[in-house]
Design an enzyme around this catalytic site. Structure first.
Site, PDB file in Angstrom:
ATOM      1  N   SER A  48      23.749 -54.427 -47.051  1.00 48.30           N
ATOM      2  CA  SER A  48      23.463 -53.067 -46.600  1.00 48.30           C
ATOM      3  C   SER A  48      22.288 -52.439 -47.345  1.00 48.30           C
ATOM      4  O   SER A  48      22.112 -52.642 -48.553  1.00 48.30           O
ATOM      5  CB  SER A  48      24.724 -52.231 -46.855  1.00 48.30           C
ATOM      6  OG  SER A  48      24.434 -50.878 -46.746  1.00 48.30           O
ATOM      7  N   TYR A 106      31.833 -48.910 -52.027  1.00 47.66           N
ATOM      8  CA  TYR A 106      31.497 -49.770 -50.881  1.00 47.66           C
ATOM      9  C   TYR A 106      30.196 -50.534 -51.143  1.00 47.66           C
ATOM     10  O   TYR A 106      30.137 -51.758 -51.021  1.00 47.66           O
ATOM     11  CB  TYR A 106      31.360 -48.929 -49.600  1.00 47.66           C
ATOM     12  CG  TYR A 106      30.634 -49.659 -48.491  1.00 47.66           C
ATOM     13  CD1 TYR A 106      31.258 -50.690 -47.785  1.00 47.66           C
ATOM     14  CD2 TYR A 106      29.308 -49.354 -48.171  1.00 47.66           C
ATOM     15  CE1 TYR A 106      30.577 -51.383 -46.789  1.00 47.66           C
ATOM     16  CE2 TYR A 106      28.632 -50.042 -47.181  1.00 47.66           C
ATOM     17  CZ  TYR A 106      29.262 -51.052 -46.489  1.00 47.66           C
ATOM     18  OH  TYR A 106      28.582 -51.745 -45.515  1.00 47.66           O
ATOM     19  N   LYS A 149      29.190 -54.754 -51.861  1.00 48.29           N
ATOM     20  CA  LYS A 149      28.156 -55.554 -51.190  1.00 48.29           C
ATOM     21  C   LYS A 149      27.229 -56.199 -52.219  1.00 48.29           C
ATOM     22  O   LYS A 149      26.838 -57.350 -52.096  1.00 48.29           O
ATOM     23  CB  LYS A 149      27.355 -54.677 -50.216  1.00 48.29           C
ATOM     24  CG  LYS A 149      28.166 -54.217 -49.023  1.00 48.29           C
ATOM     25  CD  LYS A 149      28.454 -55.379 -48.078  1.00 48.29           C
ATOM     26  CE  LYS A 149      29.407 -55.038 -46.968  1.00 48.29           C
ATOM     27  NZ  LYS A 149      29.735 -56.192 -46.111  1.00 48.29           N
TER      28      LYS A 149
HETATM   29  N1  LIG Z   1      27.866 -50.169 -39.429  1.00 45.37           N
HETATM   30  C1  LIG Z   1      26.916 -49.996 -40.365  1.00 45.37           C
HETATM   31  O1  LIG Z   1      26.276 -48.952 -40.413  1.00 45.37           O
HETATM   32  C2  LIG Z   1      26.632 -51.111 -41.359  1.00 45.37           C
HETATM   33  C3  LIG Z   1      25.476 -51.001 -42.162  1.00 45.37           C
HETATM   34  C4  LIG Z   1      25.218 -52.011 -43.090  1.00 45.37           C
HETATM   35  C5  LIG Z   1      26.087 -53.097 -43.201  1.00 45.37           C
HETATM   36  N2  LIG Z   1      27.200 -53.177 -42.411  1.00 45.37           N
HETATM   37  C6  LIG Z   1      28.103 -54.324 -42.559  1.00 45.37           C
HETATM   38  O2  LIG Z   1      28.194 -54.982 -41.312  1.00 45.37           O
HETATM   39  C7  LIG Z   1      29.491 -55.568 -41.180  1.00 45.37           C
HETATM   40  C8  LIG Z   1      30.103 -55.150 -39.846  1.00 45.37           C
HETATM   41  O3  LIG Z   1      30.166 -53.735 -39.797  1.00 45.37           O
HETATM   42  P1  LIG Z   1      30.726 -52.949 -38.529  1.00 45.37           P
HETATM   43  O4  LIG Z   1      30.011 -51.646 -38.461  1.00 45.37           O
HETATM   44  O5  LIG Z   1      30.723 -53.835 -37.346  1.00 45.37           O
HETATM   45  O6  LIG Z   1      32.215 -52.649 -39.035  1.00 45.37           O
HETATM   46  P2  LIG Z   1      33.617 -52.737 -38.270  1.00 45.37           P
HETATM   47  O7  LIG Z   1      34.629 -52.048 -39.122  1.00 45.37           O
HETATM   48  O8  LIG Z   1      33.464 -52.294 -36.854  1.00 45.37           O
HETATM   49  O9  LIG Z   1      33.928 -54.303 -38.272  1.00 45.37           O
HETATM   50  C9  LIG Z   1      34.513 -54.972 -39.355  1.00 45.37           C
HETATM   51  C10 LIG Z   1      35.588 -55.874 -38.793  1.00 45.37           C
HETATM   52  O10 LIG Z   1      36.157 -56.630 -39.855  1.00 45.37           O
HETATM   53  C11 LIG Z   1      37.559 -56.733 -39.634  1.00 45.37           C
HETATM   54  N3  LIG Z   1      38.175 -57.012 -40.931  1.00 45.37           N
HETATM   55  C12 LIG Z   1      38.194 -56.200 -42.024  1.00 45.37           C
HETATM   56  N4  LIG Z   1      38.827 -56.808 -43.043  1.00 45.37           N
HETATM   57  C13 LIG Z   1      39.219 -58.038 -42.586  1.00 45.37           C
HETATM   58  C14 LIG Z   1      39.877 -59.147 -43.189  1.00 45.37           C
HETATM   59  N5  LIG Z   1      40.274 -59.106 -44.469  1.00 45.37           N
HETATM   60  N6  LIG Z   1      40.082 -60.260 -42.448  1.00 45.37           N
HETATM   61  C15 LIG Z   1      39.670 -60.309 -41.149  1.00 45.37           C
HETATM   62  N7  LIG Z   1      39.044 -59.294 -40.534  1.00 45.37           N
HETATM   63  C16 LIG Z   1      38.804 -58.166 -41.242  1.00 45.37           C
HETATM   64  C17 LIG Z   1      37.952 -55.401 -38.996  1.00 45.37           C
HETATM   65  O11 LIG Z   1      39.138 -55.485 -38.252  1.00 45.37           O
HETATM   66  C18 LIG Z   1      36.727 -55.115 -38.114  1.00 45.37           C
HETATM   67  O12 LIG Z   1      36.909 -55.609 -36.796  1.00 45.37           O
HETATM   68  C19 LIG Z   1      30.307 -55.115 -42.403  1.00 45.37           C
HETATM   69  O13 LIG Z   1      30.307 -56.168 -43.349  1.00 45.37           O
HETATM   70  C20 LIG Z   1      29.513 -53.923 -42.908  1.00 45.37           C
HETATM   71  O14 LIG Z   1      29.689 -53.749 -44.291  1.00 45.37           O
HETATM   72  C21 LIG Z   1      27.471 -52.206 -41.485  1.00 45.37           C
END
Ligand SMILES: NC(=O)c1ccc[n+]([C@@H]2O[C@H](COP(=O)([O-])OP(=O)(O)OC[C@H]3O[C@@H](n4cnc5c(N)ncnc54)[C@H](O)[C@@H]3O)[C@@H](O)[C@H]2O)c1
Length: 334
Positions: free
Chosen positions: A117, A141, A145
């Site tokens: 991130s 958080y 990362k």
């Molecule tokens: N959305 C943003 O703005 C953003 C920005 C930078 C990085 N990210 C990273 O991108 C990735 C995806 O983000 P997103 O926005 O799609 O989030 P999201 O919460 O929609 O998706 C995360 C998924 O992981 C699943 N999950 C969580 N813990 C789990 C576990 N222990 N075992 C199995 N499944 C599990 C959840 O059920 C969910 O479906 C994450 O790693 C997040 O940190 C997101």
């Protein structure tokens, strides 16, 4: 190629799964449905379970020995919640990810693409950050990362594990066919708040922080259409070995953004243009921990992934608005 996608029921994971399919690949989804909705998995190959369940990961690999790479997106991602529940964040994002990576190495599946991130970056004077810019992860958080970036780099040096770490900037918008998008009941991020204000679900959109040292006093971000972000993953899995050869290292870190900084006021202007009407605005002081922000230097993504973003901020806003209208049909709640 067959690609294991952890977190494939989530916002970015479900969109990436579609982009992989459109490029001719087969995603295999592993998600506990802790947060992500079942409906986003569609009819894809799906294992409901935890990333730290070693037996389950072994079963997946036995049933799909042709998996060539894992995209590890599963995580807890809500910054204020991470301040209140650090144990849950370090357990799920750090300890469980380590179990997954070790098991993948043991099972002979060493290629990992990891979702990191832009929230790791410290604020710099001109707000543009390349991969060597100073870091200052400002929340539990963001620190989970950063810890995982360090763990992956160390594991890649010592074992057969190979890692490409993508530092995402600020994904917005939805799947181009409106099959997935932001699914939080009350989205906390800026564009979700704007859509709610525009649709009358909130009185006004509040700009938090108007005295920052940016060109108009409001925070600056690099908003990337989630479909562009998904395409960056396709490029990274297709060129995985080539990227690390170019890097001449067992791991690499790559920014994934558009390369343009947009302030909150500029985002509101674009939003009003696309929406066609003004949105009621309030101004308030910054919330504790609010970052001034950053935008990506994207030279490395262009040079090593052969990828650049192609959709505009107006495209992303239009897509978010369309999803805002459609999502009740998909999710069952407005
Ligand atoms: N959305 C943003 O703005 C953003 C920005 C930078 C990085 N990210 C990273 O991108 C990735 C995806 O983000 P997103 O926005 O799609 O989030 P999201 O919460 O929609 O998706 C995360 C998924 O992981 C699943 N999950 C969580 N813990 C789990 C576990 N222990 N075992 C199995 N499944 C599990 C959840 O059920 C969910 O479906 C994450 O790693 C997040 O940190 C997101």
């Amino acid at each position: 190629m067959k690609i294991l996608v952890t977190g494939g029921a989530g916002y970015i994971g479900s969109t990436t799964a579609k982009a992989l399919e459109q490029a001719g690949h087969t995603p295999v989804i592993l998600d506990s449905l802790l947060i992500g909705p079942r409906v986003f998995v569609k009819d894809r190959i799906f294992y409901e379970g935890d990333i730290a369940d070693r037996d389950l990961v072994e079963r997946i690999v036995t049933e799909h020995p042709d998996i060539e790479c894992t995209i590890h997106m599963a995580a807890r991602i809500v910054v204020p919640e991470s301040v209140e529940q650090p144990y849950e964040y370090y357990r799920d994002n750090v300890a469980k990810s380590l179990e997954l990576f070790d098991q993948l190495v043991r099972l002979g599946k060493p290629r990992v693409l990891f979702s990191s991130s832009a929230s790791l970056y410290a604020t710099v004077d001109d707000f543009e950050v390349d991969e060597h810019a100073p870091l200052d992860p400002g929340s539990p958080y963001a620190r989970t990362k950063r810890v995982m970036e360090m763990a992956l780099t160390d594991m890649a040096s010592a074992t057969s594990l190979r890692a490409i770490i993508l530092r995402y900037f600020n994904p917005i918008g939805s799947d181009p066919d409106l099959e997935s998008g932001i699914y939080a009941r009350e989205p906390s991020h800026v564009l979700g708040q704007l859509v709610m204000a525009a649709q009358g679900q909130k009185d006004a959109f509040t700009i938090t922080g108007v005295e920052h040292p940016t060109r108009d006093g409001t925070g600056i971000r690099d908003y990337i259409h989630v479909w562009d972000l998904a395409q960056a993953h396709v490029a990274a899995v297709q060129r995985f070995d080539e990227v690390l050869n170019m890097e001449d290292a067992p791991s690499a870190i790559i920014n994934v953004g558009t390369g343009s900084g947009v302030t909150v006021r500029e985002l509101v202007q674009s939003f009003e243009k696309v929406f066609g009407k003004p949105v009621p605005i309030k101004e308030a002081p910054p919330r504790p921990g609010d970052a001034i922000g950053a935008f990506a230097n994207v030279d490395k993504a262009r040079d090593v992934l052969g990828w650049t973003s192609s959709l505009t901020i107006d495209d992303a806003i239009a897509s978010a608005l369309a999803w805002g209208k459609k999502r009740k049909d998909v999710l069952g709640y407005p």
